[in-house]
Design a protein around this motif. Structure first.
Motif, PDB file in Angstrom:
ATOM      1  N   UNK A 127       0.648  -1.500  -0.107  1.00  0.00           N
ATOM      2  CA  UNK A 127      -0.308   0.410   0.013  1.00  0.00           C
ATOM      3  C   UNK A 127       1.031   1.144  -0.634  1.00  0.00           C
ATOM      4  N   UNK A 128       0.496   2.012  -1.274  1.00  0.00           N
ATOM      5  CA  UNK A 128       1.432   2.846  -1.805  1.00  0.00           C
ATOM      6  C   UNK A 128       0.986   4.534  -0.859  1.00  0.00           C
ATOM      7  N   UNK A 129       1.269   6.020  -0.533  1.00  0.00           N
ATOM      8  CA  UNK A 129       0.662   6.311   0.014  1.00  0.00           C
ATOM      9  C   UNK A 129       1.083   7.866  -0.234  1.00  0.00           C
ATOM     10  N   UNK A 130      -0.120   8.451  -0.799  1.00  0.00           N
ATOM     11  CA  UNK A 130      -0.009   9.538  -1.930  1.00  0.00           C
ATOM     12  C   UNK A 130      -0.063  10.804  -1.223  1.00  0.00           C
TER      13      UNK A 130
END
Lengths: 95, 95, 95, 95, 95, 95, 95
Positions: C1-4
């Motif tokens: 999971x990526x945080x943008x």
């Protein structure tokens, strides 16, 4: 040693009561402890507006000015006390 | 290791009383505990105005500056103490 | 999971004391409990100026940064703790 | 019944702990009572800049977002609880 | 007698709980004493931007709106109670 | 003697309860002591925007207005009491 | 000695009660101790807008003005008391 103020700042020498008496100017009693008159020794390059333009300074070296109480920062350079303040804290020029 | 300040920030080395004595500069007694003089070690790329324009920095590496009391943030890098402050907290350059 | 991160925000991993010792960087004692150094994991698209223009971010992924105490918001994603802060809270990049 | 947020506002459904566990995301203990994650249900037309220009929204319907604690206003429509917040209170999008 | 709101202001009739039940909308318990829903009766000419441009109103007469708690000013005209608020205090339109 | 308000200011005569009864308008009980209705006697030349443009006044002499509680400054000229307020403190015009 | 106010500032002579009686103007009782009327002795060059443009002053030397209570700074020059205030603190001109 010279003090070159930044942006819209100026360097002043605060004028003491004795000098005021000579020039005939007296500040109100309530302001006696914190004089509001000074002589401009150096001026900055001017304030930068939001469009990048520099506003020329209205005060110039040698001007006698009235400035807002509690404005400015006191500094001591080479044993002499000066005050650095913003032109927006200058109320008026005495001519 | 190098510290590169962002935007309108600068990195300075706070000048201690000993150095002040050498250069003949003394700060007022009330400011003894919190010196107001420093030497600029690094400058940012400048403030970005609302029209997207960058304002060039007025101070440059090597400048001796007076800065506002309580301004800035102290940091320690490689055992050395520095201060990061905004150019707008710089009162004047000493020449 | 990526945080943008949005706009002028960045996501950092706060660097603990151990890592600091390795890189030779130590923060002052008074800041021990609240570290001020981090590594940038993600950057937003930049701040939008009043004229609609986007300001490109100065920091980039991988940068080691110093940031203002009390700035930012801690978040925990997939069991890992991160901090989201604004680029304007970044004091300097360490190179 | 549909909720159409105004300007730079968005409507979200706050995601509860159970949903967080499913997606593998957990917020820090201190934030347990006030979750910071939500799913975007509706977005406004965007913020109007001082030059009259509309800024397109960065978040879109369906985005999973992290938002600042204490931000936004809770509303209940048709028995369901929602939260209305400004895009500037959105910290990051989770991808 | 007609009420013509100025600038970015609107005039609304606050919708009471009974009306809410009819439309199937209920506000959370904590907001019971201070309803957050209204129907728009009149809208101003729009906000004037710093470049002199008028921003068209997003809400129109007849809209059902959710508005921020504690926003607006209550007035009574011809025995009827109304509320004057700014469009920026309108959270969302219910469709 | 005439009072010419400056900029975005207006001069009003506050309308007392008696006049309100005549026009069928009553303010809520909580506002009884501090009326919120007035008749416009004079208007300024308008607000100057940041681009130097003058915004024409929306209210005109003779308008009956509702104004925000606690707004404005009371003055007495030639034995008559007036109130000077900014157009931005005018909520609505009654037609 | 002349006082030249800076920017949007003006210098006024505060008008005492006696003069007010002559001109038929009386201020409300609550304002007796701190008069709100003055005569303009000098005006600055005008406010500088964010686009660098100077806004011409609306008040001119000789104008009788009403000014906001608690506005301005009292100064004494050559034994005479004056007040320096900003044009934005001037409520109205009396004609």
């Amino acid at each position: 040693m010279k003090i070159k103020p930044l942006g819209e700042r100026i360097v002043i020498k605060v004028l003491e009561s004795e000098e005021k008496t000579k020039s005939g100017i007296v500040l109100p009693d309530t302001a006696k402890e914190k004089p509001q008159m000074g002589e401009v020794l150096a001026v900055g390059s001017g304030k930068t507006l939001d469009n990048g333009q520099k506003v020329p300074m209205e005060v110039k070296v040698g001007d006698k000015i009235l400035f807002a109480k509690y404005a400015g920062t006191e500094v001591k350079v080479d044993g002499e006390e000066y005050m650095v303040l913003k032109e927006s804290d200058v109320l008026a020029i005495l001519e």
